[in-house]
Design an enzyme around this catalytic site. Structure first.
Site, PDB file in Angstrom:
ATOM      1  N   GLU A   1      59.363   7.835  97.494  1.00  0.00           N
ATOM      2  CA  GLU A   1      59.498   9.004  96.639  1.00  0.00           C
ATOM      3  C   GLU A   1      60.873   9.639  96.856  1.00  0.00           C
ATOM      4  O   GLU A   1      61.350   9.768  97.984  1.00  0.00           O
ATOM      5  CB  GLU A   1      58.397  10.021  96.974  1.00  0.00           C
TER       6      GLU A   1
ATOM      7  N   LYS B   1      55.935  12.886  87.985  1.00  0.00           N
ATOM      8  CA  LYS B   1      54.823  13.422  88.768  1.00  0.00           C
ATOM      9  C   LYS B   1      54.105  14.511  87.969  1.00  0.00           C
ATOM     10  O   LYS B   1      54.724  15.474  87.515  1.00  0.00           O
ATOM     11  CB  LYS B   1      55.369  13.971  90.086  1.00  0.00           C
TER      12      LYS B   1
ATOM     13  N   CYS C   1      52.790  10.312  95.638  1.00  0.00           N
ATOM     14  CA  CYS C   1      52.374  11.210  96.718  1.00  0.00           C
ATOM     15  C   CYS C   1      50.984  11.795  96.457  1.00  0.00           C
ATOM     16  O   CYS C   1      50.033  11.070  96.263  1.00  0.00           O
ATOM     17  CB  CYS C   1      53.445  12.279  96.943  1.00  0.00           C
TER      18      CYS C   1
END
Length: 334
Positions: A57, A166, A200
């Protein structure tokens, strides 16, 4: 029964960018992608074996750990705004797919013949070139000043296959990263199999995971910034739940990987660890097949067989015979 045509090599690169320095981080990505491809081919039974390589990430070019950007409720500081501008300047203009930054990323995949999945911080203030953004991600332009935590999937030939922003930045990440949308929930067809990326703590979103399973994900990439030992068990659960291969990759970095004037880590010595890593590769029945790797930079490599994906679904298929669509159903707004 596994055959030579089933073989795939999975890799993850646990390392640090040169934080807030995009060109130096691009150079590092190029070098590390070459190193990963070399290690992968050494493990392969055939030169034609497909390879998937995952970077962490926000590898391009910083996960701003500990930085508050001078923000409190009802108040912002000039110094914090300056650091935001610096962060924005070190991010990647994804929509400029023919531009120098994206060309470097695309060439890292093309020159090494790998499917590349990489975490980037995305800026949206440059002209759109090459493929239209709606072909590989969200059609939403994204604003000239906003940035997004994004996972790119690039083909062996250097084509942008997917760009996933995200959906929900975690905690104070929401201060600096915008939110993605359903158009970015994608699974790309590659020689290695169906490749998708979830970033994540998105991996804790049950409905997002289900959406990926419904899209047929076989190689589930989880670039992350979570360096807790408990993360490994989450990756094992997802592999078992989705009956897929899971690759999860975190950064490993020290204080010296951040700028000298970085205000969040002033109490650390240059060689003190900031992010421990914990990258791991997991098989479709939850078995760990590489890692977790702690407290050092490194490249994990695993030789796997796609036939095991069907074998694993004999007794559990989350979106097939175990779905109970007559009782439960998922709707994705894309």
């Amino acid at each position: 029964m596994a055959t030579a045509n089933d073989e795939v090599i999975l890799c993850c690169v646990q390392d640090s960018p040169v934080s807030f320095d995009l060109q130096a981080s691009l150079d590092k990505l190029t070098s590390l992608a070459r190193e990963a491809a070399t290690k992968a081919r050494a493990a392969a039974s055939s030169p034609s074996t497909p390879i998937v390589v995952l970077f962490p990430e926000a590898f391009l070019s910083a996960y701003p750990r500990g930085l508050d950007f001078g923000a409190k409720i009802g108040h912002r500081t000039a110094e914090g705004r300056s650091w935001f501008a610096r962060y924005h300047a070190s991010s990647v203009s994804v929509c400029d797919t023919e531009g120098p930054e994206m060309t470097t990323i695309r060439n890292a995949a093309k020159d090494n013949g790998i499917t590349l999945v990489a975490g980037v911080i995305e800026r949206c203030d440059r002209p759109e070139t090459g493929k239209k953004r709606a072909e590989y991600g969200s059609s939403v332009a994204g604003g000239s000043g906003s940035i997004y935590c994004t996972a790119l999937t690039i083909s062996e030939t250097g084509e942008v296959l997917a760009s996933h922003r995200k959906l929900m930045p975690t905690g104070t990440e929401r201060l600096v990263w915008g939110q993605g949308d359903g158009q970015g929930i994608r699974v790309a067809s590659t020689r290695a199999g169906n490749v998708g990326a979830v970033i994540c703590w998105e991996n804790y979103m049950p409905l997002l995971r289900t959406a990926m399973y419904e899209k047929g994900v076989e190689i589930y990439c989880a670039p992350t910034a979570d360096g807790r030992p408990t993360w490994t068990s989450s990756m094992q659960h997802i592999a078992m739940e989705g009956r897929c291969y899971v690759i999860s990759c975190n950064q490993f970095n020290k204080r010296s990987d951040f700028p000298q004037d970085y205000p969040a880590l002033n109490d650390l010595k240059p060689d003190e660890v900031v992010t421990r890593g914990g990258s791991v590769i997991v098989g479709p029945l939850g078995e760990i097949i590489a890692g977790p790797l702690w407290d050092q930079a490194g490249i994990l490599v695993a030789k796997v067989n796609k036939s095991e994906l069907i074998e694993a679904k004999m007794d559990f298929d989350a979106v097939g015979h175990y779905a109970r669509n007559d009782v439960l159903r998922l709707q994705v707004n894309s």
